[in-house]
Scaffold this motif. Structure first.
Motif, short mmCIF file in Angstrom:
data_model
loop_
_atom_site.label_atom_id
_atom_site.label_comp_id
_atom_site.label_asym_id
_atom_site.label_seq_id
_atom_site.Cartn_x
_atom_site.Cartn_y
_atom_site.Cartn_z
N ARG A 164 -1.49 0.87 -5.88
CA ARG A 164 -1.42 -0.31 -5.01
C ARG A 164 -1.07 -1.54 -5.85
O ARG A 164 -0.23 -2.36 -5.48
N THR B 256 8.15 15.53 -4.01
CA THR B 256 6.98 15.24 -3.18
C THR B 256 5.70 15.06 -3.97
O THR B 256 4.72 14.52 -3.44
N ARG C 182 10.19 5.34 -3.83
CA ARG C 182 9.85 5.46 -2.42
C ARG C 182 9.67 4.08 -1.78
O ARG C 182 10.11 3.84 -0.66
N ASP D 291 11.63 2.67 1.40
CA ASP D 291 10.88 2.37 2.61
C ASP D 291 10.97 0.90 3.01
O ASP D 291 10.97 0.58 4.21
N GLU E 71 0.85 -1.19 0.00
CA GLU E 71 0.00 0.00 0.00
C GLU E 71 0.88 1.25 0.00
O GLU E 71 1.48 1.60 1.02
N PRO E 72 1.02 1.93 -1.14
CA PRO E 72 1.84 3.15 -1.15
C PRO E 72 1.17 4.28 -0.41
O PRO E 72 -0.04 4.23 -0.12
N GLY E 73 1.96 5.32 -0.12
CA GLY E 73 1.45 6.43 0.69
C GLY E 73 1.07 7.66 -0.11
O GLY E 73 0.40 7.58 -1.15
N GLU E 74 1.53 8.81 0.36
CA GLU E 74 1.09 10.10 -0.19
C GLU E 74 1.44 10.29 -1.66
O GLU E 74 0.70 10.94 -2.39
N LYS F 203 -1.33 9.46 -4.17
CA LYS F 203 -2.66 10.08 -4.06
C LYS F 203 -2.97 11.13 -5.12
O LYS F 203 -4.11 11.19 -5.60
N VAL G 105 6.70 6.55 -6.97
CA VAL G 105 6.12 5.56 -6.05
C VAL G 105 7.07 4.38 -5.88
O VAL G 105 7.31 3.91 -4.75
#
Length: 282
Positions: A126, A247, A159, A163, A108-111, A114, A156
């Motif tokens: 995702r 970002t 990151r 992560d 599940e990727p984050g910000e 979005k 994505v």
């Protein structure tokens, strides 16, 4: 060149390369290869001892009304292109090899997932993050190569690698364009001759803004407006946004950090994406 369809066979084929500490490159694709993919393969061959190209139309990154069933496929053509390009291994699994029965674990990727495409394609990243993570685990490459056209996807994936402590270098290769500057995409085959003429508005708008930026324009709203004037002829402009290159948040004026002007638009029923990078000089 070997064509491999199972994870077990893939791991056996790569075992000697890993033991010999050879540099392994991965080019993940959904097939229907074009010169953009071949540029990724060329970059991998230049930097790595072994190049693996995966060909898999990933069902988890398509929405319920998207083109999974009609997505272009021509495996024999893809296989020949890979052989001619000097690929070491083509990994072409069936869906059950990637998503076995009772599969339920996703990344599940984050910000970063979005905005932009993420706002219009729920669950898309995702699916992307999950399949790419699985391919990374299957191939265990040293380097993975992605195209700049999929700018948000690159962000994505990069990151995710950081992560999840994946020891993989993510390389972004510049977008390859047709002679008329249309960004190469497997979906370009959907375009009629008339559609293609309309689609050129996308690159015209992006390059007009890039030219203004090169001449000193640093106001975000003005740069977006310059691009938007050219995009009035597309059938639907889904988004046109100037975002921070790291970002993906909206860029602020005056532009002083690397940024990407990103667009998604429909021409007929075909959704196309593209971008240009705006890099302020120090």
């Amino acid at each position: 060149m070997q064509t491999i369809t199972t994870v077990a066979e893939l791991r056996r084929a790569l075992a000697d390369a890993h033991r010999a500490d050879k540099r392994v490159g991965l080019v993940p694709t959904m097939g229907y290869l074009h010169d953009g993919h071949l540029a990724l393969i060329e970059a991998s061959r230049a930097q790595c001892d072994v190049t693996v190209v995966s060909i898999f139309v990933n069902p988890t990154q398509f929405g319920p009304r998207e083109d999974l069933s009609t997505y272009p496929r021509d495996f024999q053509r893809d296989e020949k292109l890979c052989r001619d390009a000097g690929v070491t291994i083509v990994f072409a699994p069936v869906s059950q090899e990637i998503y076995p029965a009772q599969f339920e674990t996703f990344v599940e990727p984050g910000e970063l997932a979005k905005p932009l495409c993420g706002a219009f394609r729920p669950g898309h990243f995702r699916g992307v993050a999950t399949v790419v993570c699985k391919l990374f685990n299957m191939v265990q490459p040293d380097v993975a190569f992605f195209g700049q056209k999929d700018f948000q996807q690159c962000a994505v994936v990069r990151r995710m690698a950081i992560d999840l402590n994946l020891p993989i270098e993510i390389v972004t290769v510049p977008t390859v364009r047709e002679a008329d500057r249309l960004a190469m995409s497997s979906r370009n085959r959907y375009l009629s001759e008339e559609d293609r003429g309309q689609a050129l508005a996308i690159s015209r708008g992006l390059f007009a803004a890039a030219e203004a930026f090169g001449l000193g324009e640093r106001n975000v709203d003005k740069l977006v407006a310059i691009a938007k004037r050219h995009l009035e002829t597309v059938d639907q402009l889904q988004y046109l946004e100037l975002v921070d290159g790291d970002t993906l948040k909206p860029a602020s004026s005056p532009l002083h950090r690397p940024a990407a002007l990103c667009v998604a638009a429909y021409v007929g029923s075909t959704r196309l994406i593209d971008n240009v990078i705006l890099q302020p000089t120090p």
